[in-house]
Design a protein around this motif. Structure first.
Motif, PDB file in Angstrom:
ATOM      1  N   UNK A  69       0.844  -1.184   0.000  1.00 41.55           N
ATOM      2  CA  UNK A  69       0.000   0.000   0.000  1.00 41.55           C
ATOM      3  C   UNK A  69       0.885   1.242   0.000  1.00 41.55           C
ATOM      4  N   UNK A  70       0.288   2.379  -0.374  1.00 40.06           N
ATOM      5  CA  UNK A  70       0.994   3.664  -0.380  1.00 40.06           C
ATOM      6  C   UNK A  70       0.363   4.595   0.640  1.00 40.06           C
ATOM      7  N   UNK A  71       1.184   5.221   1.460  1.00 38.83           N
ATOM      8  CA  UNK A  71       0.718   6.138   2.494  1.00 38.83           C
ATOM      9  C   UNK A  71       0.353   7.492   1.901  1.00 38.83           C
ATOM     10  N   UNK A  72      -0.774   8.037   2.360  1.00 37.46           N
ATOM     11  CA  UNK A  72      -1.152   9.426   2.071  1.00 37.46           C
ATOM     12  C   UNK A  72      -1.298  10.148   3.410  1.00 37.46           C
ATOM     13  N   UNK A  73      -0.807  11.388   3.466  1.00 38.18           N
ATOM     14  CA  UNK A  73      -0.974  12.192   4.664  1.00 38.18           C
ATOM     15  C   UNK A  73      -1.140  13.651   4.307  1.00 38.18           C
ATOM     16  N   UNK A  74      -1.684  14.432   5.248  1.00 40.09           N
ATOM     17  CA  UNK A  74      -1.884  15.855   5.018  1.00 40.09           C
ATOM     18  C   UNK A  74      -0.560  16.612   4.983  1.00 40.09           C
ATOM     19  N   UNK A  75      -0.624  17.895   4.670  1.00 37.36           N
ATOM     20  CA  UNK A  75       0.568  18.724   4.446  1.00 37.36           C
ATOM     21  C   UNK A  75       1.617  18.577   5.538  1.00 37.36           C
ATOM     22  N   UNK A  76       1.191  18.387   6.776  1.00 41.73           N
ATOM     23  CA  UNK A  76       2.121  18.370   7.902  1.00 41.73           C
ATOM     24  C   UNK A  76       3.138  17.239   7.849  1.00 41.73           C
ATOM     25  N   UNK A  81      10.954  16.129   7.381  1.00 47.18           N
ATOM     26  CA  UNK A  81      11.434  15.203   6.354  1.00 47.18           C
ATOM     27  C   UNK A  81      10.329  14.286   5.894  1.00 47.18           C
ATOM     28  N   UNK A  82      10.094  14.233   4.592  1.00 46.99           N
ATOM     29  CA  UNK A  82       8.977  13.471   4.044  1.00 46.99           C
ATOM     30  C   UNK A  82       9.325  11.996   3.931  1.00 46.99           C
ATOM     31  N   UNK A  83       8.373  11.154   4.281  1.00 46.06           N
ATOM     32  CA  UNK A  83       8.541   9.723   4.131  1.00 46.06           C
ATOM     33  C   UNK A  83       8.817   9.374   2.664  1.00 46.06           C
ATOM     34  N   UNK A  84       9.525   8.290   2.436  1.00 50.09           N
ATOM     35  CA  UNK A  84      10.118   7.984   1.130  1.00 50.09           C
ATOM     36  C   UNK A  84       9.131   7.986  -0.030  1.00 50.09           C
ATOM     37  N   UNK A  85       8.043   7.231   0.105  1.00 53.05           N
ATOM     38  CA  UNK A  85       7.099   7.072  -1.011  1.00 53.05           C
ATOM     39  C   UNK A  85       5.748   7.720  -0.740  1.00 53.05           C
ATOM     40  N   UNK A  86       5.672   8.565   0.270  1.00 59.72           N
ATOM     41  CA  UNK A  86       4.384   9.101   0.693  1.00 59.72           C
ATOM     42  C   UNK A  86       3.787  10.056  -0.326  1.00 59.72           C
ATOM     43  N   UNK A  87       2.449  10.111  -0.338  1.00 57.69           N
ATOM     44  CA  UNK A  87       1.700  11.068  -1.140  1.00 57.69           C
ATOM     45  C   UNK A  87       1.197  12.171  -0.206  1.00 57.69           C
ATOM     46  N   UNK A  88       1.396  13.423  -0.613  1.00 57.91           N
ATOM     47  CA  UNK A  88       0.980  14.560   0.210  1.00 57.91           C
ATOM     48  C   UNK A  88      -0.394  15.044  -0.232  1.00 57.91           C
ATOM     49  N   UNK A  89      -1.297  15.227   0.736  1.00 63.27           N
ATOM     50  CA  UNK A  89      -2.577  15.862   0.468  1.00 63.27           C
ATOM     51  C   UNK A  89      -2.459  17.294   0.958  1.00 63.27           C
ATOM     52  N   UNK A  90      -2.310  18.217   0.031  1.00 59.39           N
ATOM     53  CA  UNK A  90      -1.940  19.595   0.345  1.00 59.39           C
ATOM     54  C   UNK A  90      -3.150  20.437   0.693  1.00 59.39           C
ATOM     55  N   UNK A  91      -3.256  20.795   1.993  1.00 60.66           N
ATOM     56  CA  UNK A  91      -4.345  21.688   2.424  1.00 60.66           C
ATOM     57  C   UNK A  91      -3.813  23.030   2.907  1.00 60.66           C
ATOM     58  N   UNK A  92      -2.551  23.099   3.314  1.00 57.32           N
ATOM     59  CA  UNK A  92      -1.973  24.363   3.781  1.00 57.32           C
ATOM     60  C   UNK A  92      -0.647  24.671   3.102  1.00 57.32           C
ATOM     61  N   UNK A  93      -0.403  24.071   1.933  1.00 58.90           N
ATOM     62  CA  UNK A  93       0.844  24.306   1.228  1.00 58.90           C
ATOM     63  C   UNK A  93       1.750  23.080   1.258  1.00 58.90           C
ATOM     64  N   UNK A  94       2.640  23.027   0.280  1.00 61.10           N
ATOM     65  CA  UNK A  94       3.588  21.925   0.219  1.00 61.10           C
ATOM     66  C   UNK A  94       3.421  21.016  -0.979  1.00 61.10           C
ATOM     67  N   UNK A  95       2.323  21.163  -1.713  1.00 59.18           N
ATOM     68  CA  UNK A  95       2.109  20.304  -2.871  1.00 59.18           C
ATOM     69  C   UNK A  95       3.181  20.478  -3.929  1.00 59.18           C
TER      70      UNK A  95
END
Length: 238
Positions: A69-76, A81-95
């Protein structure tokens, strides 16, 4: 171990390749007085709470990846440091930063550039609408959203998976109320996600929305129709 056991149940319930673990609005200050957290930070050489949160996120990602599976998490989750394969859900910046680092991102901005929070009011006259959390997000603003950051190079734009509309339900009293907040804003968001920027036309969308509304009527969906809400009858919102 507790979180891993919870995720095992999630894996069995949902066959999709993505697992969203949240990671937003974490009250890091609570860790400052926790002896175990301070000891772990000292052991790992961490100098701030963001690194501690990132350590946890990365551990959970390894577990999630081990189950294909692939992890998704919010902007925070970008903090520390971002996890290796994580997908960012950008709500406050960072996309954009995530895409430039080779990560995929879902664009769902809040705050002063809100396009995606369907729990906001659809009119500035709050008396003419069912109760909402606040803010103002009319249909035309949703339709005007461009999910690909303007400064992102064309070579990296494929990392932007698309937009997402959010409906948080703290102020949603019933299912008809939820439908009223979602439709037809979801129709506008769908067109934003499924069409190129130069193919969108607000006037044409409004014309075609008449047909969409007929479909919603046929399905019994309680959508918002301009000027038709009766605040004295919250369960009959269109």
């Amino acid at each position: 171990v507790f979180y891993q056991n919870v995720l095992k149940e999630v894996f069995n319930l949902f066959p999709a390749p993505y697992v969203h673990i949240g990671g937003d609005e974490v009250p890091e200050g609570a860790w400052d007085g926790n002896a175990a957290c301070r000891a772990l930070m000292q052991e790992k050489g961490f100098t701030n709470d963001f690194q501690l949160q990132s350590y946890f996120i990365q551990r959970m990602e390894k577990f999630i990846n081990a189950h294909n599976k692939t992890l998704i998490g919010w902007s925070e989750i970008l903090k520390g440091g971002l996890a290796t394969n994580a997908v960012v859900m950008d709500w406050i910046g960072g996309g954009r930063e995530a895409a430039e680092a080779g990560h995929d991102a879902v664009m769902t901005p809040c705050g002063p550039t809100n396009y995606c929070y369907f729990d906001n009011y659809q009119s500035r006259d709050h008396r003419a609408e069912p109760q909402a959390i606040g803010g103002y997000l009319p249909l035309q603003t949703v339709y005007s959203f461009e999910p690909i950051p303007a400064t992102l190079s064309p070579a990296l734009q494929s990392h932007i998976l698309g937009p997402q509309g959010n409906l948080w339900t703290e102020w949603i009293a019933s299912f008809p109320h939820a439908q009223y907040m979602i439709f037809p804003r979801a129709c506008a968001m769908a067109e934003v996600g499924w069409s190129a920027k130069d193919a969108r036309d607000w006037q044409d969308f409004q014309r075609r929305l008449v047909t969409d509304e007929a479909r919603l009527d046929a399905l019994g969906v309680n959508y918002r129709h301009e000027g038709a809400f009766n605040p004295a009858s919250p369960d009959s919102m269109h």
